[in-house]
Design a protein around this motif. Sequence first.
Motif, PDB file in Angstrom:
ATOM      1  N   GLN A 100       0.837  -1.206   0.000  1.00  0.00           N
ATOM      2  CA  GLN A 100       0.000   0.000   0.000  1.00  0.00           C
ATOM      3  C   GLN A 100       0.873   1.257   0.000  1.00  0.00           C
ATOM      4  O   GLN A 100       0.609   2.215  -0.727  1.00  0.00           O
ATOM      5  CB  GLN A 100      -0.897  -0.036   1.236  1.00  0.00           C
ATOM      6  N   SER A 133      -8.199   2.074 -12.935  1.00  0.00           N
ATOM      7  CA  SER A 133      -9.196   1.557 -11.998  1.00  0.00           C
ATOM      8  C   SER A 133      -8.491   0.677 -10.957  1.00  0.00           C
ATOM      9  O   SER A 133      -7.431   0.087 -11.223  1.00  0.00           O
ATOM     10  CB  SER A 133     -10.242   0.736 -12.739  1.00  0.00           C
ATOM     11  N   SER A 134      -9.075   0.605  -9.776  1.00  0.00           N
ATOM     12  CA  SER A 134      -8.466  -0.213  -8.723  1.00  0.00           C
ATOM     13  C   SER A 134      -8.399  -1.677  -9.138  1.00  0.00           C
ATOM     14  O   SER A 134      -7.410  -2.374  -8.872  1.00  0.00           O
ATOM     15  CB  SER A 134      -9.249  -0.056  -7.418  1.00  0.00           C
ATOM     16  N   ARG A 136      -7.108  -6.208  -4.726  1.00  0.00           N
ATOM     17  CA  ARG A 136      -7.770  -4.961  -5.087  1.00  0.00           C
ATOM     18  C   ARG A 136      -7.925  -4.053  -3.882  1.00  0.00           C
ATOM     19  O   ARG A 136      -7.823  -2.817  -4.004  1.00  0.00           O
ATOM     20  CB  ARG A 136      -9.139  -5.264  -5.705  1.00  0.00           C
ATOM     21  N   VAL A 141      -5.033  -1.655  -3.374  1.00  0.00           N
ATOM     22  CA  VAL A 141      -5.064  -0.474  -4.234  1.00  0.00           C
ATOM     23  C   VAL A 141      -6.108   0.519  -3.747  1.00  0.00           C
ATOM     24  O   VAL A 141      -5.867   1.739  -3.697  1.00  0.00           O
ATOM     25  CB  VAL A 141      -5.341  -0.879  -5.695  1.00  0.00           C
ATOM     26  N   THR A 142      -7.274   0.008  -3.350  1.00  0.00           N
ATOM     27  CA  THR A 142      -8.349   0.885  -2.878  1.00  0.00           C
ATOM     28  C   THR A 142      -7.919   1.672  -1.647  1.00  0.00           C
ATOM     29  O   THR A 142      -8.174   2.885  -1.544  1.00  0.00           O
ATOM     30  CB  THR A 142      -9.605   0.055  -2.559  1.00  0.00           C
ATOM     31  N   TYR A 182      -5.441   4.392  -2.684  1.00  0.00           N
ATOM     32  CA  TYR A 182      -6.145   5.526  -3.283  1.00  0.00           C
ATOM     33  C   TYR A 182      -6.836   6.372  -2.214  1.00  0.00           C
ATOM     34  O   TYR A 182      -6.840   7.627  -2.290  1.00  0.00           O
ATOM     35  CB  TYR A 182      -7.186   5.025  -4.291  1.00  0.00           C
TER      36      TYR A 182
END
Length: 485
Positions: free
Chosen positions: A19, A43-44, A55, A58-59, A62
């Motif tokens: 992360q 996109s994630s 995923r 990544v979220t 972000y």
Amino acid sequence: MQIPHESFRLAPGAAGTLQQQIRARVAEGILAGRFRAGDKMPSSRGLAAHLGISRITVTLAYADLVAQDFLTPAGRSGYFVSATAPQQPLFPQAAAPPGRQVDYAALTDRRFSRNARAEKPQDWASYPFPFIYGQADAQLFDHQNWRLCALRALGRRDFDTLTSDYYERDDPLLIEYILRHILPRRGIDAAPAEVLLTLGAQNALWLAAQVLGGPGRRMVMENPGYPGLRAVLAQSGGETLYVDVDEDGLPPDRLPPADVVFTTASHHCPTNATMPLARRVALLAAASARDFVIVEDDYEFEMSFLAPAAPSLKSLDREGRVIYAGSFSKSLFPGLRLGYLVGPEGFIAEARALRATVLRHPPGHVQRTAAYFLSLGHYDALIARMKTAFRRRRMAMDEAIAAHGLTMAGQGGFGGSSVWMRAPDGVDCDALALNLRGQGVLIEPGRVFFGPADAPGNFYRLAFSSIPPGRIAEGVARIAAALAR
């Protein structure tokens, strides 16, 4: 703009969690200016699949970047670089200590970059008085019909022409037009195998010099002459010799022993002198008697608006001694980079083989667009419009030069798009050009046109292809005032 997934990678063994690494890569891209405000992030789901991670990782990365104002969410549209994202510091950052650097100046001996070139500012169009040679005038060019020809060339019917590799061939439609319409204007009769398309006149001259030159070969050019040719001949491996021109161009009786002679007979560069018919015949007779080849650079024959164009040397040649180089750069626009060579089949075959080692052929869509523009009559209409405009501008130049007592050094009796000027002895035109630039006036110092042995500094060139006729008088007045000072 969509930022591609490929912009991100995770270095093996990098410090921090996955992360944290994602946050660092995004922040680095924004601070370095690679990612800009409004750019859309991957996109994630897509970035996670690209990196091979979860995923949710990544979220969460972000979400942290949104909290730090690097990114901004846009609902279902995804994440975008924030308009208020931190920016790179304006102060210079300390550079990492350099390692041992390769000395490319020593490695290459600067054998290409050390050749003198005519320098032109990139922002020349922003100057109110740009007496700069070779640039197109947007007010004269036929934008609409060129666009229509380009769209036609991009159509399905011409798909093969657009996408195919011609290998060493050229667009037959363009070759046919050159053979049937362009060359006959110069009195030249040629077959398809005697024509080769090039990337402009410079490329044509380079091909000719490479094919005809080599160690032990003596290559003659005019003095003053085209600076780009001097650089070309320096790469040919032969010896470059200079012959001073007079008011009628290159004098055949002053030629030294030579293997190849390069000449701009119709519009001498830069004086615009046109070689008389008797001298053309004498030059061909000398070539026959002394067994040398002539390369005729006919770069501006379409601009003969003060008097009809003289017969080309190629049209008078009966022994295959003349290699003819033509170009559409001055009659259409320089960015087109499209020219051609005309010569005996044996020479063209060798030049074609050499071209294939550097580039197969000029881009197919450029060739086909030009072919349509020429064959549909737009080219002839453009030439007629340019001749009318250039005649008017030349008259304005002549009147302004006479009114201010400046000295025109070149003949220019057949037209062209420039005039060759001489300043009083002792004037340094390089310094004059720098002075005038601060007053919005661009001129071309003439020193670069002369051979390196003895280059006078008091010549300069004024072109009128890119300056509106209403500004010519004021521009010349500023030149005269600077000279008076």
